[in-house]
Each structure stands twice: as C-alpha cells, then as structure tokens.
Design a protein around this motif. Structure first.
Motif, PDB file in Angstrom:
ATOM      1  N   GLN A  67       0.854  -1.209  -0.033  1.00 28.17           N
ATOM      2  CA  GLN A  67      -0.029   0.091  -0.149  1.00 28.17           C
ATOM      3  C   GLN A  67       0.764   1.008   0.056  1.00 28.17           C
ATOM      4  OE1 GLN A  67      -1.142   1.874   3.525  1.00 28.17           O
ATOM      5  NE2 GLN A  67      -1.264   3.553   2.029  1.00 28.17           N
ATOM      6  N   TYR A  68       1.843   1.294   0.551  1.00 26.10           N
ATOM      7  CA  TYR A  68       2.869   2.449   0.976  1.00 26.10           C
ATOM      8  C   TYR A  68       3.627   2.441  -0.231  1.00 26.10           C
ATOM      9  CZ  TYR A  68       6.631   5.351   2.261  1.00 26.10           C
ATOM     10  OH  TYR A  68       7.581   6.387   2.681  1.00 26.10           O
ATOM     11  N   GLY A  69       3.931   1.411  -1.101  1.00 23.30           N
ATOM     12  CA  GLY A  69       4.598   1.313  -2.137  1.00 23.30           C
ATOM     13  C   GLY A  69       4.087   1.938  -3.342  1.00 23.30           C
ATOM     14  N   LEU A  70       2.568   1.679  -3.277  1.00 18.77           N
ATOM     15  CA  LEU A  70       1.659   2.129  -4.478  1.00 18.77           C
ATOM     16  C   LEU A  70       1.313   3.576  -4.522  1.00 18.77           C
ATOM     17  CD1 LEU A  70      -0.732  -0.951  -4.849  1.00 18.77           C
ATOM     18  CD2 LEU A  70       1.061  -0.118  -6.417  1.00 18.77           C
ATOM     19  N   LEU A  71       1.217   4.031  -3.213  1.00 24.51           N
ATOM     20  CA  LEU A  71       1.046   5.346  -2.978  1.00 24.51           C
ATOM     21  C   LEU A  71       2.129   6.268  -3.467  1.00 24.51           C
ATOM     22  CD1 LEU A  71      -0.944   7.381  -1.644  1.00 24.51           C
ATOM     23  CD2 LEU A  71       0.148   7.214   0.324  1.00 24.51           C
ATOM     24  N   LEU A  72       3.517   5.620  -3.134  1.00 21.77           N
ATOM     25  CA  LEU A  72       4.812   6.305  -3.617  1.00 21.77           C
ATOM     26  C   LEU A  72       4.668   6.253  -5.047  1.00 21.77           C
ATOM     27  CD1 LEU A  72       7.681   5.130  -1.186  1.00 21.77           C
ATOM     28  CD2 LEU A  72       6.588   7.506  -1.630  1.00 21.77           C
ATOM     29  N   ALA A  82      10.491   0.413  -8.195  1.00 24.68           N
ATOM     30  CA  ALA A  82      11.287   1.050  -7.137  1.00 24.68           C
ATOM     31  C   ALA A  82      10.507   1.252  -6.012  1.00 24.68           C
ATOM     32  CB  ALA A  82      11.946   2.076  -7.780  1.00 24.68           C
ATOM     33  N   ALA A  83       9.099   1.565  -6.298  1.00 21.53           N
ATOM     34  CA  ALA A  83       8.133   2.184  -5.260  1.00 21.53           C
ATOM     35  C   ALA A  83       7.891   0.809  -4.213  1.00 21.53           C
ATOM     36  CB  ALA A  83       6.900   2.749  -5.772  1.00 21.53           C
ATOM     37  N   ILE A  84       7.545  -0.056  -4.984  1.00 24.23           N
ATOM     38  CA  ILE A  84       7.206  -1.234  -4.023  1.00 24.23           C
ATOM     39  C   ILE A  84       8.640  -1.850  -3.356  1.00 24.23           C
ATOM     40  CG2 ILE A  84       6.523  -3.801  -4.321  1.00 24.23           C
ATOM     41  CD1 ILE A  84       4.563  -2.042  -4.838  1.00 24.23           C
ATOM     42  N   LEU A  85       9.711  -1.834  -3.942  1.00 29.29           N
ATOM     43  CA  LEU A  85      11.061  -2.067  -3.217  1.00 29.29           C
ATOM     44  C   LEU A  85      11.271  -1.211  -2.103  1.00 29.29           C
ATOM     45  CD1 LEU A  85      13.516  -2.784  -6.045  1.00 29.29           C
ATOM     46  CD2 LEU A  85      12.535  -4.489  -4.416  1.00 29.29           C
ATOM     47  N   VAL A  86      11.181   0.209  -2.166  1.00 26.36           N
ATOM     48  CA  VAL A  86      10.932   1.116  -1.249  1.00 26.36           C
ATOM     49  C   VAL A  86      10.164   0.788  -0.318  1.00 26.36           C
ATOM     50  CG1 VAL A  86      10.917   3.727  -0.717  1.00 26.36           C
ATOM     51  CG2 VAL A  86      12.264   2.908  -2.564  1.00 26.36           C
ATOM     52  N   GLY A  87       9.012   0.571  -0.503  1.00 28.26           N
ATOM     53  CA  GLY A  87       7.976   0.424   0.378  1.00 28.26           C
ATOM     54  C   GLY A  87       8.267  -0.919   1.316  1.00 28.26           C
ATOM     55  N   LEU A  88       8.701  -2.110   0.714  1.00 27.01           N
ATOM     56  CA  LEU A  88       9.041  -3.184   1.414  1.00 27.01           C
ATOM     57  C   LEU A  88      10.293  -2.943   2.415  1.00 27.01           C
ATOM     58  CD1 LEU A  88       8.924  -5.746  -1.506  1.00 27.01           C
ATOM     59  CD2 LEU A  88       7.431  -5.826   0.539  1.00 27.01           C
ATOM     60  N   VAL A  89      11.335  -2.387   1.965  1.00 26.25           N
ATOM     61  CA  VAL A  89      12.321  -2.040   2.868  1.00 26.25           C
ATOM     62  C   VAL A  89      11.967  -1.251   3.982  1.00 26.25           C
ATOM     63  CG1 VAL A  89      14.645  -0.822   2.652  1.00 26.25           C
ATOM     64  CG2 VAL A  89      14.047  -2.492   0.949  1.00 26.25           C
ATOM     65  N   ASP A  90      11.335  -0.043   3.485  1.00 25.94           N
ATOM     66  CA  ASP A  90      10.951   0.780   4.649  1.00 25.94           C
ATOM     67  C   ASP A  90      10.176   0.101   5.637  1.00 25.94           C
ATOM     68  OD1 ASP A  90      10.973   3.716   5.681  1.00 25.94           O
ATOM     69  OD2 ASP A  90       8.945   3.476   5.486  1.00 25.94           O
ATOM     70  N   THR A  91       8.941  -0.429   5.446  1.00 26.03           N
ATOM     71  CA  THR A  91       7.880  -1.107   6.292  1.00 26.03           C
ATOM     72  C   THR A  91       8.806  -2.296   6.982  1.00 26.03           C
ATOM     73  OG1 THR A  91       6.200  -0.632   4.893  1.00 26.03           O
ATOM     74  CG2 THR A  91       5.855  -2.253   6.666  1.00 26.03           C
ATOM     75  N   PHE A  92       9.472  -3.139   6.513  1.00 28.77           N
ATOM     76  CA  PHE A  92       9.913  -4.431   7.240  1.00 28.77           C
ATOM     77  C   PHE A  92      11.084  -3.878   8.048  1.00 28.77           C
ATOM     78  CE2 PHE A  92       7.263  -6.805   4.483  1.00 28.77           C
ATOM     79  CZ  PHE A  92       6.872  -7.663   5.168  1.00 28.77           C
ATOM     80  N   GLY A  93      12.014  -2.848   7.522  1.00 31.67           N
ATOM     81  CA  GLY A  93      13.071  -2.119   8.268  1.00 31.67           C
ATOM     82  C   GLY A  93      12.833  -1.614   9.483  1.00 31.67           C
ATOM     83  N   LYS A  94      11.551  -0.807   9.429  1.00 32.65           N
ATOM     84  CA  LYS A  94      11.007  -0.266  10.950  1.00 32.65           C
ATOM     85  C   LYS A  94      10.688  -1.379  11.874  1.00 32.65           C
ATOM     86  CE  LYS A  94       9.530   3.887   8.799  1.00 32.65           C
ATOM     87  NZ  LYS A  94       8.325   4.835   8.274  1.00 32.65           N
ATOM     88  N   VAL A  95      10.245  -2.573  11.272  1.00 32.18           N
ATOM     89  CA  VAL A  95       9.643  -3.563  12.140  1.00 32.18           C
ATOM     90  C   VAL A  95      10.807  -4.523  12.582  1.00 32.18           C
ATOM     91  CG1 VAL A  95       8.289  -5.804  12.261  1.00 32.18           C
ATOM     92  CG2 VAL A  95       7.441  -3.658  11.156  1.00 32.18           C
TER      93      VAL A  95
END
Length: 287
Positions: free
Chosen positions: A15-20, A246-259
């Motif tokens: 969801q975050y990646g698609l918004l980006l 790239a947006a999906i990759l960033v979304g995955l890295v950012d979200t799972f990184g925070k967790v």
C-alpha cells in the motif's frame, strides 16, 4: 514474526509502495520527459490532502471530493505549466530548482492563509470503514485495500496511456528527441502541458486518498518528496515501469526495516539506493 503479522506488514508495504508510485510516476514523467526538476511536487500531494478535507466537508462525500479535486488539480496543472513552467524548459536546472523551491514557500503560505496551521482529519466513508478479519485478534482495514485498488487501477491506466495510445506515442517521441518530434508537426508544448497536468493530478489524487489515513497537516508534502526522488533515482529517470518496481521495493524495505531493524530503519532505503546506483548508475530501467 508469525504469518498474520507478516501478511499485515506485507500489505502495508504494498500500500505504501503504490502510494509512492502515484507520486513518483508524475515526478519521473515531468523530470524525464520535460527535463524539469520540480521540487514543488510534494506540494501537490499536500494540496490534494487539503482539497479532500475541504471538498469532503462541502459535498459530504469523499468520492465526490476525489473526483472534483482531481479535475481542479488537472486544471491547476495546466494553468501553472502555461504561465510559469513553460518558460523554464530550456533554462539551467539551477533556475528550475530555485523556481520550484520558491513555489514550496508560496504554496505553504497560501495553505496557511486558507486553512490555517491546525491538523485536520478526513472521515473514511462508512462503506469502507470496516476491517477484514485475518485471525481471531488481527484484522486489516478495508480502506487501505481500497487505496491499493485505486493505485493499481491508475498504474494500469498510466501504462496503457504511455504504451498503447497515440498520445503515449507522442509523449515517448517527445522524450526521446524533442526537435525531431516538433519537425514532424507534433505540438510539443501541448504534450508537455498534458504531461505536467497528469503529474499534478496523480500527486493530488495520492494526497486525497491518503488524507483519511495520514491526516492533513502543514508541510506534509516535504516528507514524501525526498522518498519520491529516491524512487525516481532507483527506478530510472523517465521510466514509469521503473518507478512502480522501485516504489514497491522502497515500501518493502522501509516497512519491514522499521519492524525488524528499527535502529537503522532510517538508513535502509538510502542504502538500497546506493546499492542500485553502484550496480546500475542509470537506475533499474532506462527511459
């Protein structure tokens, strides 16, 4: 992390990646096709959020607010391109940076005059206010799934527009060789105006659909702008397909990184960008 938590974080990442992507797609089109460095792109996201707040209160419907706000934003994009950006296509990038940086302050001041400096909320429509049960104790909001659906539809529509229509063919031709395109009788100024309006419309719609989740507050566009540039650089300047991946990759890295790695979560996205640039300096996909 159990499967239910993993699924929730995966959905949040997408969801975050698609918004980006909605933001970065417009930015990469404007930058890659028109050659304009637009630092004010995040302000269009903020504009969308405030339009959702005002129009949803006026119409009593978020759906009508999104439709009306999108139409207004496209018209605004056409006017802004005509009276301002058109005169900077052949100027140095430094001039473009100074122009768009100044626009950030102008938009923020206008926002302060019109809506004040308070934080506002946008109500989620009743039909989308529920949640889908994942386990006995965990659920996922329907509205976030709605956001993903809208973003996916827009991504498909943008792909079809760029790759399957005569307008898209003209846009690609103008990006590849502007002088040759003009010599063939194509109105490149009109193409640039349409591209800019599409970019503004995408960013504004992203702000409108995100408003019920993120709230509406001053300077909200500045927070997403840097991440949008990261997406554009990773995906490749001018590449819509690259922006999506790239947006999906960033979304995955950012979200799972925070967790999983909260201590270094703020660095992970930029480490990803550095790794991609070391591997492919032009980004994942060329224009």
């Amino acid at each position: 992390m159990d499967f239910a938590n993993f699924l929730i974080q995966l959905l949040n990442s997408v969801q975050y990646g698609l918004l980006l992507f909605m933001l970065a797609a417009g930015l990469t089109l404007i930058f890659g096709i028109m050659g304009v460095v637009n630092l004010a792109h995040g302000s269009f996201y903020m504009l969308g959020a405030y339009l959702a707040y005002s129009l949803s209160g006026m119409f009593g419907s978020l759906t009508l607010a999104i439709i009306g706000g999108t139409i207004l934003s496209v018209i605004f994009g056409l006017i802004l391109e005509r009276i301002l950006f058109r005169h900077f296509y052949h100027r140095d990038h430094l001039d473009q940076v100074l122009l768009t940086f100044g626009l950030i302050y102008i938009f923020e001041e206008v926002r302060s005059l019109l809506w004040g400096d308070d934080v506002h909320g946008v109500t989620i429509p009743n039909v989308l206010a529920g949640s889908i049960t994942l386990t006995e104790n965990q659920s996922y909001p329907v509205y976030r799934l709605f956001m993903m659906g809208i973003c996916l539809l827009l991504a498909i529509g943008l792909y079809l527009l760029i790759n399957k229509t005569r307008l898209g063919m003209k846009i690609r031709a103008g990006a590849f060789n502007r002088d040759m395109t003009e010599s063939l009788g194509i109105n490149i100024k009109l193409i640039h105006a349409i591209v800019f309006a599409i970019g503004v419309g995408l960013a504004t719609m992203a702000g409108m659909i995100a408003a019920p989740v993120s709230s509406v507050y001053p300077n909200m566009g500045s927070q997403v702008l840097i991440m949008c540039f990261v997406v554009v650089v990773i995906g490749g300047i001018g590449s819509v397909r690259g922006a999506l991946i790239a947006a999906i990759l960033v979304g995955l890295v950012d979200t799972f990184g925070k967790v999983l790695l909260p201590q270094v979560a703020g660095m992970l996205v930029y480490m990803l960008m550095a790794a991609v640039l070391l591997w492919k300096p032009e980004g994942l996909f060329k224009q």
